[in-house]
Design an enzyme around this catalytic site. Structure first.
Site, mmCIF file in Angstrom:
data_model
loop_
_atom_site.group_PDB
_atom_site.id
_atom_site.type_symbol
_atom_site.label_atom_id
_atom_site.label_comp_id
_atom_site.label_asym_id
_atom_site.label_seq_id
_atom_site.Cartn_x
_atom_site.Cartn_y
_atom_site.Cartn_z
ATOM 1 N N ARG A 295 33.582 37.311 41.036
ATOM 2 C CA ARG A 295 34.889 36.483 41.073
ATOM 3 C C ARG A 295 34.792 34.930 41.568
ATOM 4 O O ARG A 295 35.052 34.081 41.096
ATOM 5 C CB ARG A 295 35.985 37.189 41.426
ATOM 6 C CG ARG A 295 36.463 38.238 40.742
ATOM 7 C CD ARG A 295 37.477 39.168 41.389
ATOM 8 N NE ARG A 295 37.938 40.025 40.127
ATOM 9 C CZ ARG A 295 38.753 41.072 40.510
ATOM 10 N NH1 ARG A 295 39.234 41.285 41.719
ATOM 11 N NH2 ARG A 295 39.049 41.984 39.517
ATOM 12 N N TYR A 439 36.913 36.541 32.004
ATOM 13 C CA TYR A 439 36.243 37.757 32.439
ATOM 14 C C TYR A 439 36.413 37.781 34.038
ATOM 15 O O TYR A 439 36.801 37.065 34.751
ATOM 16 C CB TYR A 439 34.648 38.041 31.956
ATOM 17 C CG TYR A 439 33.869 36.755 32.111
ATOM 18 C CD1 TYR A 439 33.979 35.446 33.217
ATOM 19 C CD2 TYR A 439 32.647 36.428 31.533
ATOM 20 C CE1 TYR A 439 33.063 34.587 33.320
ATOM 21 C CE2 TYR A 439 31.751 35.370 31.572
ATOM 22 C CZ TYR A 439 31.836 34.551 32.576
ATOM 23 O OH TYR A 439 31.159 33.469 32.892
ATOM 24 N N GLU A 440 35.806 39.046 34.319
ATOM 25 C CA GLU A 440 35.840 39.422 36.031
ATOM 26 C C GLU A 440 37.376 39.809 36.471
ATOM 27 O O GLU A 440 37.650 39.257 37.598
ATOM 28 C CB GLU A 440 35.289 38.313 36.922
ATOM 29 C CG GLU A 440 33.832 38.207 36.579
ATOM 30 C CD GLU A 440 33.129 39.515 36.997
ATOM 31 O OE1 GLU A 440 33.553 40.406 37.608
ATOM 32 O OE2 GLU A 440 31.853 39.612 36.197
ATOM 33 N N GLY A 441 38.147 40.151 35.497
ATOM 34 C CA GLY A 441 39.480 40.178 35.741
ATOM 35 C C GLY A 441 40.141 39.067 35.142
ATOM 36 O O GLY A 441 39.808 38.136 35.576
#
Ligand SMILES: Cc1cc2nc3c(=O)[nH]c(=O)nc-3n(C[C@H](O)[C@H](O)[C@H](O)COP(=O)(O)OP(=O)(O)OC[C@H]3O[C@@H](n4cnc5c(N)ncnc54)[C@H](O)[C@@H]3O)c2cc1C
Length: 595
Positions: A295, A439-441
């Site tokens: 993140r 992406y990555e949440g």
């Protein structure tokens, strides 16, 4: 227009703002006094601008190629560039010396990664994810796993990937179906389909170490039944040489909007051999180590793409001649003035600088807290560093990628129609940067993580420490007229953030929809406050240089950009506060069938 790495900006942050030389007693910093850091960054600038940047457009146009059998070829030049990356020792920068790494502070790694991502985001994702895999094994792996995998991951000889997503399971990992069956010899057989796996297959490294989330037969449903496995493409022998090919295959690549040079793979595991990392059913916690690192890496991508796009726009604005300055010609001998004379064009460029310069500082400031969490002898400092990292991770990921994308969009706007064509690089920056919000949440999930978990964690200790740190800084500047406007602006932003935090405590607990509806505005208000803090620190540092007789315009210009931030960016904080405190009633009252 070629990318120029912002070494000067990074050194200003490291030397004047963070004063990293004060940490010389810590091992990681002892290895890297400022002169050494400066040499590393100069060398990184050469490598990224001369080796990686020229391949950015090539990767965009060619993309990756998939062949039957699952082989993937990366774009022309990537393989040689990857060999040069390893030869230069760049992947090993932050890895631990016992695994062959250089053990340098993360804050130096961040500076390198920013350059590498600006120069070529798609390429940089291959080593970026490898470092995440490295960290997950450092944290959860057995001694044997560490000895077998970490040296090769640290050097970049092998790559790492993250295998979470499945067709039915993206944000909601509780829906995960990939299954793991004990093989009776300590290993497992992993079966299932993973999608959108970055770097799942490529031709850059001898081996690929997939970190895979799967459910052991009979494990509980939901997120409490998920375990983490190492599934290597080639099963290594105990001496690290490559053994048999494992049953994990790339079944195809995605066509996508950007980052064409990075292979986004469908990965099919058909009773592939896998080895459990850590304990059964505790996989998600370990994967979070990797995700948190990733993140921050994505936050950095937001800044990096925006920096490259800003540079392209600023160069264009100095050359493109259209119209005349409202206050009289500035290029009287030419047919028109450069568009840089127009206030609206300047607005877009100054918005970019005001956010980028402080965004970079906030990333490095946070990375430094991570270094203190890892290396400081005092338990309280380590703990505080970890708290800050946890709190700031969703803020950096959400805020800097949202703003990074809008800076790329403004950079395209500065180019006019030329920006929308593929003759200029800004279109690629805009397309490549869009994934960073997803992406990555997704950024929506970052905002929920912030208000739902990070604020409340350990009784709100992290956010209270953040407020206390700002209060102490503000108090310590009393009587220093030179920084007064910056300190006042910071105090104002912090007061609004504190008010918003109080509102969340009261209204979010009573009705969780209030917290969720407020989360995006709260995250942005937090981001703005973080940047206001960085501007106050930078103004103080630049002011000290000027007061000391340094006539370098770098410092005077820094203060101009900082003032611009206060006048034209920070006022958004009040709007964010007003929006978030309006609650969720109207939002949620609109009937579902009317959408
Ligand atoms: C190019 C690319 C590379 C990728 N690389 C990897 C990789 O290497 N490894 C890997 O495992 N995955 C990877 N992914 C997957 C990526 O992480 C997911 O796409 C992302 O986490 C979002 O999941 P989703 O796409 O299923 O969206 P969904 O979960 O379906 O979400 C759709 C929308 O609903 C919102 N939403 C969902 N649930 C909630 C909720 N509870 N509350 C509020 N809003 C909600 C989301 O914010 C989003 O706006 C990649 C994806 C892409 C496109």
């Amino acid at each position: 227009m070629t990318y120029r790495p912002p070494v000067r900006e990074q050194l200003f942050i490291l030397r004047d703002v963070l004063a990293v030389d004060q940490y010389a007693a810590l091992r990681a910093f002892a290895e890297a006094p400022l002169e050494v850091i400066e040499q590393i960054l100069e060398e990184a600038a050469r490598f990224t601008s001369q080796v990686l940047a020229p391949l950015n457009g090539v990767g965009d146009k060619e993309g990756c190629t998939w062949r039957h059998g699952g082989e993937v070829t990366t774009p022309t030049g990537f393989k040689a560039a990857y060999a040069a990356l390893i030869a230069g020792g760049w992947p090993a920068l932050g890895a631990a010396p016992q695994f062959g790494g250089q053990g340098l502070p993360a804050v130096v790694g961040v500076a390198f990664s920013e350059m590498s991502s600006s120069a070529n985001m798609a390429f940089s994702m291959y080593p970026g994810l490898t470092h995440g895999a490295y960290s997950a094994i450092v944290n959860g792996g057995s001694d044997a796993q560490k000895a077998l995998y970490l040296p090769k991951l640290a050097s970049g000889e092998w790559a790492g990937t993250m295998n979470l997503t499945e067709p039915q399971c993206g944000t909601d990992l509780g829906l995960l179906r990939t299954k793991a069956v004990p093989a009776g010899d300590g290993s497992y057989r992993i079966s299932g389909e993973k999608i959108w796996i970055s770097g799942g297959e490529q031709d850059l490294t001898a081996n690929i170490v997939h970190l895979v989330l799967a459910r052991i037969e009979g494990a509980p449903a939901g997120t409490r039944g998920i375990s983490l496995f190492i599934v290597p493409k080639f099963i290594p022998n105990t001496d690290g040489s490559l053994g048999p090919r494992n049953a994990v295959v790339c079944a195809g690549l995605e066509e996508k909007m950007g980052i064409h040079g990075n292979a986004t793979c469908v990965m099919v595991h058909e009773e592939a051999a896998g080895w459990l990392v850590g304990e059964e059913n505790r996989g998600l916690a370990l994967m979070f180590v990797m995700m948190n690192e990733a993140r921050l890496g994505v936050a950095l991508q937001g800044v990096a793409q925006a920096e490259a796009a800003y540079q392209a726009a600023a160069a264009f604005a100095k050359e493109r001649l259209q119209g005349r300055s409202l206050t009289g010609p500035k290029n009287a001998d030419g047919p028109a003035d450069p568009i840089l004379v127009h206030p609206d064009v300047r607005r877009m460029l100054m918005d970019a600088r005001a956010i980028l310069e402080a965004g970079r500082a906030l990333l490095m400031w946070t990375a430094l807290r991570g270094d203190l969490a890892d290396h400081h002898p005092d338990e309280a400092v380590r703990q505080a560093g970890e708290d800050t990292m946890g709190l700031l991770t969703p803020v950096l990921k959400g805020y800097l990628t949202d703003r990074g994308f809008s800076i790329c969009s403004d950079a395209m706007q500065v180019h006019g129609g030329a920006g929308f064509t593929e003759h200029f690089p800004v279109s690629q920056y805009l397309r490549d940067s869009r994934i960073t919000l997803i992406y990555e949440g997704t950024n929506g999930i970052q905002a929920l993580d912030l208000v739902g978990r990070k604020l409340a964690a350990k009784g709100g200790r992290a956010v209270m420490a953040f407020f206390a740190e700002i209060d102490a800084f503000v108090e310590a500047q009393a009587g220093d007229g030179a920084v007064a406007p910056f300190v006042e602006a910071l105090a104002g932003a912090k007061a609004q953030l504190q008010e918003a935090t109080g509102w969340l405590m009261q209204n979010g607990l009573a009705n969780p929809d209030n917290a969720a509806a407020a989360s995006n505005d709260y995250l942005h208000l937090f981001g703005l406050t973080g940047l206001a803090y960085m501007w106050a620190l930078m103004a103080k540092a630049a002011g000290a240089r000027i007061a000391g007789g340094d006539a370098d315009l770098f410092y005077a210009n820094k203060l101009i950009v900082g003032r611009y931030f206060i006048e034209r960016i920070l006022p958004d904080a009040a709007a964010r506060l007003a929006k978030l405190t309006s609650g969720s009633a109207t939002l949620m009252s609109f009937p579902a069938e009317a959408f």
